[in-house]
Enzyme design. Sequence first.
Site, PDB file in Angstrom:
ATOM      1  N   LYS A 176     -11.171 -41.581  35.609  1.00  0.00           N
ATOM      2  CA  LYS A 176     -12.020 -41.124  36.725  1.00  0.00           C
ATOM      3  C   LYS A 176     -11.607 -39.699  37.089  1.00  0.00           C
ATOM      4  O   LYS A 176     -10.575 -39.465  37.702  1.00  0.00           O
ATOM      5  CB  LYS A 176     -11.870 -42.025  37.962  1.00  0.00           C
ATOM      6  CG  LYS A 176     -12.993 -41.731  38.964  1.00  0.00           C
ATOM      7  CD  LYS A 176     -12.582 -41.809  40.395  1.00  0.00           C
ATOM      8  CE  LYS A 176     -11.968 -40.597  40.985  1.00  0.00           C
ATOM      9  NZ  LYS A 176     -12.784 -39.376  41.105  1.00  0.00           N
ATOM     10  N   GLY A 229      -2.568 -36.092  41.889  1.00  0.00           N
ATOM     11  CA  GLY A 229      -3.351 -35.639  43.038  1.00  0.00           C
ATOM     12  C   GLY A 229      -2.464 -35.514  44.260  1.00  0.00           C
ATOM     13  O   GLY A 229      -1.251 -35.332  44.147  1.00  0.00           O
ATOM     14  N   SER A 230      -3.073 -35.660  45.417  1.00  0.00           N
ATOM     15  CA  SER A 230      -2.337 -35.403  46.662  1.00  0.00           C
ATOM     16  C   SER A 230      -1.416 -36.569  47.020  1.00  0.00           C
ATOM     17  O   SER A 230      -1.640 -37.718  46.609  1.00  0.00           O
ATOM     18  CB  SER A 230      -3.338 -35.171  47.792  1.00  0.00           C
ATOM     19  OG  SER A 230      -4.125 -36.328  47.966  1.00  0.00           O
ATOM     20  N   GLU A 249       1.859 -38.292  40.055  1.00  0.00           N
ATOM     21  CA  GLU A 249       2.216 -36.861  39.972  1.00  0.00           C
ATOM     22  C   GLU A 249       1.567 -36.204  41.176  1.00  0.00           C
ATOM     23  O   GLU A 249       0.349 -36.020  41.206  1.00  0.00           O
ATOM     24  CB  GLU A 249       1.655 -36.259  38.669  1.00  0.00           C
ATOM     25  CG  GLU A 249       2.322 -36.760  37.405  1.00  0.00           C
ATOM     26  CD  GLU A 249       3.671 -36.104  37.148  1.00  0.00           C
ATOM     27  OE1 GLU A 249       3.974 -35.070  37.767  1.00  0.00           O
ATOM     28  OE2 GLU A 249       4.437 -36.652  36.335  1.00  0.00           O
ATOM     29  N   LEU A 250       2.388 -35.854  42.185  1.00  0.00           N
ATOM     30  CA  LEU A 250       1.807 -35.467  43.477  1.00  0.00           C
ATOM     31  C   LEU A 250       2.115 -34.008  43.818  1.00  0.00           C
ATOM     32  O   LEU A 250       2.553 -33.243  42.969  1.00  0.00           O
ATOM     33  CB  LEU A 250       2.310 -36.440  44.549  1.00  0.00           C
ATOM     34  CG  LEU A 250       2.128 -37.933  44.190  1.00  0.00           C
ATOM     35  CD1 LEU A 250       2.702 -38.827  45.272  1.00  0.00           C
ATOM     36  CD2 LEU A 250       0.671 -38.285  43.940  1.00  0.00           C
ATOM     37  N   CYS A 283       0.079 -27.207  41.671  1.00  0.00           N
ATOM     38  CA  CYS A 283       1.049 -28.059  42.381  1.00  0.00           C
ATOM     39  C   CYS A 283       2.447 -27.454  42.387  1.00  0.00           C
ATOM     40  O   CYS A 283       3.263 -27.813  43.227  1.00  0.00           O
ATOM     41  CB  CYS A 283       1.059 -29.440  41.760  1.00  0.00           C
ATOM     42  SG  CYS A 283       1.417 -29.397  40.017  1.00  0.00           S
ATOM     43  N   GLU A 377       1.996 -29.041  52.077  1.00  0.00           N
ATOM     44  CA  GLU A 377       1.627 -28.325  50.859  1.00  0.00           C
ATOM     45  C   GLU A 377       0.425 -27.441  51.191  1.00  0.00           C
ATOM     46  O   GLU A 377      -0.618 -27.951  51.614  1.00  0.00           O
ATOM     47  CB  GLU A 377       1.243 -29.324  49.765  1.00  0.00           C
ATOM     48  CG  GLU A 377       0.807 -28.635  48.502  1.00  0.00           C
ATOM     49  CD  GLU A 377       0.297 -29.590  47.433  1.00  0.00           C
ATOM     50  OE1 GLU A 377      -0.348 -30.600  47.769  1.00  0.00           O
ATOM     51  OE2 GLU A 377       0.545 -29.309  46.249  1.00  0.00           O
TER      52      GLU A 377
HETATM   53  N1  LIG Z   1       2.351 -33.210  40.289  1.00  0.00           N
HETATM   54  C1  LIG Z   1       1.365 -32.829  39.513  1.00  0.00           C
HETATM   55  O1  LIG Z   1       1.453 -32.855  38.297  1.00  0.00           O
HETATM   56  C2  LIG Z   1       0.073 -32.342  40.125  1.00  0.00           C
HETATM   57  C3  LIG Z   1      -0.808 -31.647  39.294  1.00  0.00           C
HETATM   58  C4  LIG Z   1      -2.008 -31.189  39.835  1.00  0.00           C
HETATM   59  C5  LIG Z   1      -2.337 -31.417  41.147  1.00  0.00           C
HETATM   60  N2  LIG Z   1      -1.453 -32.089  41.918  1.00  0.00           N
HETATM   61  C6  LIG Z   1      -1.768 -32.291  43.335  1.00  0.00           C
HETATM   62  O2  LIG Z   1      -3.139 -32.648  43.501  1.00  0.00           O
HETATM   63  C7  LIG Z   1      -3.626 -32.189  44.735  1.00  0.00           C
HETATM   64  C8  LIG Z   1      -4.897 -31.390  44.559  1.00  0.00           C
HETATM   65  O3  LIG Z   1      -5.829 -32.063  43.819  1.00  0.00           O
HETATM   66  P1  LIG Z   1      -7.043 -32.839  44.504  1.00  0.00           P
HETATM   67  O4  LIG Z   1      -7.511 -32.095  45.697  1.00  0.00           O
HETATM   68  O5  LIG Z   1      -8.022 -33.134  43.422  1.00  0.00           O
HETATM   69  O6  LIG Z   1      -6.300 -34.159  44.984  1.00  0.00           O
HETATM   70  P2  LIG Z   1      -6.903 -35.493  45.645  1.00  0.00           P
HETATM   71  O7  LIG Z   1      -5.756 -36.387  45.918  1.00  0.00           O
HETATM   72  O8  LIG Z   1      -7.834 -35.177  46.734  1.00  0.00           O
HETATM   73  O9  LIG Z   1      -7.815 -36.111  44.476  1.00  0.00           O
HETATM   74  C9  LIG Z   1      -7.267 -36.473  43.246  1.00  0.00           C
HETATM   75  C10 LIG Z   1      -8.093 -37.601  42.662  1.00  0.00           C
HETATM   76  O10 LIG Z   1      -8.008 -38.725  43.526  1.00  0.00           O
HETATM   77  C11 LIG Z   1      -9.311 -39.211  43.805  1.00  0.00           C
HETATM   78  N3  LIG Z   1      -9.306 -39.859  45.122  1.00  0.00           N
HETATM   79  C12 LIG Z   1      -9.606 -39.317  46.323  1.00  0.00           C
HETATM   80  N4  LIG Z   1      -9.496 -40.258  47.290  1.00  0.00           N
HETATM   81  C13 LIG Z   1      -9.117 -41.400  46.680  1.00  0.00           C
HETATM   82  C14 LIG Z   1      -8.820 -42.722  47.134  1.00  0.00           C
HETATM   83  N5  LIG Z   1      -8.910 -43.060  48.412  1.00  0.00           N
HETATM   84  N6  LIG Z   1      -8.439 -43.636  46.214  1.00  0.00           N
HETATM   85  C15 LIG Z   1      -8.341 -43.302  44.907  1.00  0.00           C
HETATM   86  N7  LIG Z   1      -8.611 -42.084  44.414  1.00  0.00           N
HETATM   87  C16 LIG Z   1      -8.986 -41.138  45.295  1.00  0.00           C
HETATM   88  C17 LIG Z   1     -10.184 -37.983  43.714  1.00  0.00           C
HETATM   89  O11 LIG Z   1     -11.516 -38.364  43.498  1.00  0.00           O
HETATM   90  C18 LIG Z   1      -9.573 -37.273  42.527  1.00  0.00           C
HETATM   91  O12 LIG Z   1     -10.046 -37.816  41.327  1.00  0.00           O
HETATM   92  C19 LIG Z   1      -2.510 -31.313  45.296  1.00  0.00           C
HETATM   93  O13 LIG Z   1      -1.776 -32.052  46.222  1.00  0.00           O
HETATM   94  C20 LIG Z   1      -1.678 -31.001  44.072  1.00  0.00           C
HETATM   95  O14 LIG Z   1      -0.350 -30.659  44.328  1.00  0.00           O
HETATM   96  C21 LIG Z   1      -0.270 -32.563  41.447  1.00  0.00           C
HETATM   97  O1  LIG Z   2      -1.076 -28.218  39.394  1.00  0.00           O
HETATM   98  C1  LIG Z   2      -0.107 -28.691  38.840  1.00  0.00           C
HETATM   99  C2  LIG Z   2       0.034 -28.633  37.388  1.00  0.00           C
HETATM  100  O2  LIG Z   2       0.888 -29.630  36.956  1.00  0.00           O
HETATM  101  C3  LIG Z   2       0.477 -27.286  36.966  1.00  0.00           C
HETATM  102  S1  LIG Z   2       0.465 -27.135  35.287  1.00  0.00           S
HETATM  103  O3  LIG Z   2      -0.871 -27.021  34.781  1.00  0.00           O
HETATM  104  O4  LIG Z   2       1.026 -28.300  34.674  1.00  0.00           O
HETATM  105  O5  LIG Z   2       1.226 -25.943  34.949  1.00  0.00           O
END
Ligand SMILES: NC(=O)c1ccc[n+]([C@@H]2O[C@H](COP(=O)([O-])OP(=O)(O)OC[C@H]3O[C@@H](n4cnc5c(N)ncnc54)[C@H](O)[C@@H]3O)[C@@H](O)[C@H]2O)c1
Ligand SMILES: O=C[C@H](O)CS(=O)(=O)O
Length: 477
Positions: A176, A229-230, A249-250, A283, A377
Amino acid sequence: MKKKWQLWIGGKWREAKSYEPLNNPHTEEELTQIGQAEPADAIEAIVEAHAAFQKFRDYPAHARAKILAKAATIMEERSEECAKIIALEGAKSIRNAREEISRTVQTYRFSAEAAKSNYGERIPMDAAEGGENRFGFTKRTPLGVVTAITPFNFPFNLVAHKVGPAIAAGNSIVLKPAEQTPLSSLFLAEVFKEAGLPDGVLNIIPGKGDVLSEALTTHPHVKKVTFTGSVEVGHLIQQQAGFRKLTLELGSNSPFIIDEGVDIDKIIERSVMGAFSYNGQVCISIQRIYVHQSLYEAFLERFVARTKQLVAGSPMDEKTNITAVISKKSLERLQEWLEEAVQEGAKLECGGKVKGNVMKPAVLTNVNRDSKVFRNEVFGPIVCIFPFDTLDEAIEDANDSRYGLNSGFISPSLERAFYAAERLETGGVIINDIPTYRIDNMPYGGWKDSGVGREGVKYAMNEMMEEKFISIKTSDE
Ligand SMILES: NC(=O)c1ccc[n+]([C@@H]2O[C@H](COP(=O)([O-])OP(=O)(O)OC[C@H]3O[C@@H](n4cnc5c(N)ncnc54)[C@H](O)[C@@H]3O)[C@@H](O)[C@H]2O)c1
Ligand SMILES: O=C[C@H](O)CS(=O)(=O)O
């Protein structure tokens, strides 16, 4: 571009009950219509994936590797098309988008190698009395259906970090993608079909996270949930998934410490890129910079000067550094946090102005440690810079966070580098570079609220397998 995109389930395009427009975040123009999966579609995808797994689990490693390598080659051949998709749906500058595609190709190539390197361990059975005449070994076997929920910011490569290892391990997947960037994932349907992946092994169901979450995390066929995601959504998923295997992975608010004696001219460019690449929507973006008192004024002056030179513009323009943030909602939050920080005592050294959906990169000093731009963040083009006197003080400040993904430490002293590496509370400590450094085969994941588990192809693959111990009695003596 197709007028509308359906759902990819069981190796076929399936009509969705409803469609929603996907808009370009920079121009706000409609790009296409995206089918919105409902819980029943998610269940259908899981059932298809479960059926496909029954055969795919026995595919030999060389066959899985061949599919992954072919997918990598197809993407490489179509890389400009892929980069344009990211630039259009994610407003990522075309140069950054190309970098992402070249990493994605490599992630699938690492996955092809990992598929052929699924080693176990031989256990020295005779180390224990009663273990004589027995041969013991471990073997990792695939789990079954893996569900993957992914964010908007690296829509090709962070999906590859889930799809690649899952296929390498012999699992099937239901993916998804983020609502904002589904096209990058839907593109994979064609890529993997052409690469020879059997129908049903990869299913792609765009839709709303909260609508699909329960099916994706609780269906009995689902053996593993992998989420990027978050933190907020990660915690919800953790509660739903129960005892299932889970990778989270947050987010983070990465610190970068610049020690005394560093040649700052050599690190300005890298620091500015680490803070503002893709508008800080990374992130491991640099959010907090700690500079030794002896370098602070000079660093700040040059950092601000370079930041002011960043070019804001269209993602498709080769010169662009700064583009629209992903949504109006995100822009409003960033404006609010910036204003609040200033009200709470911070000095705005540059940036912060908004035109359209673009925010000029902002540099803050004298930030109150209770302000959101410090505690939370930011995930946008805002960075905070602080001076420090002693290394212990800088490390303590860097660790003053609920997050712990990557940290960066730069110093001419190897001794101080080791000292910091031991004490920084993050999953990755990047010595002599910014925390925004990542290559796709390194172990990657967070401490504290930044997550659970590790990615980096081989590590993700291991977490998508179950370990089995096998003992063979070799003689009756
Ligand atoms: N640690 C890592 O590797 C990493 C990498 C990239 C992004 N991130 C983090 O992701 C965040 C930004 O991305 P974003 O805005 O797409 O994040 P988000 O958490 O809003 O969304 C991520 C995914 O979760 C889904 N989602 C939203 N609400 C949900 C729910 N209630 N239940 C299940 N799924 C749900 C979204 O549709 C999307 O597919 C930042 O916090 C960033 O640091 C972490
Ligand atoms: O946004 C977070 C990602 O993990 C960064 S990267 O694409 O892996 O460098």
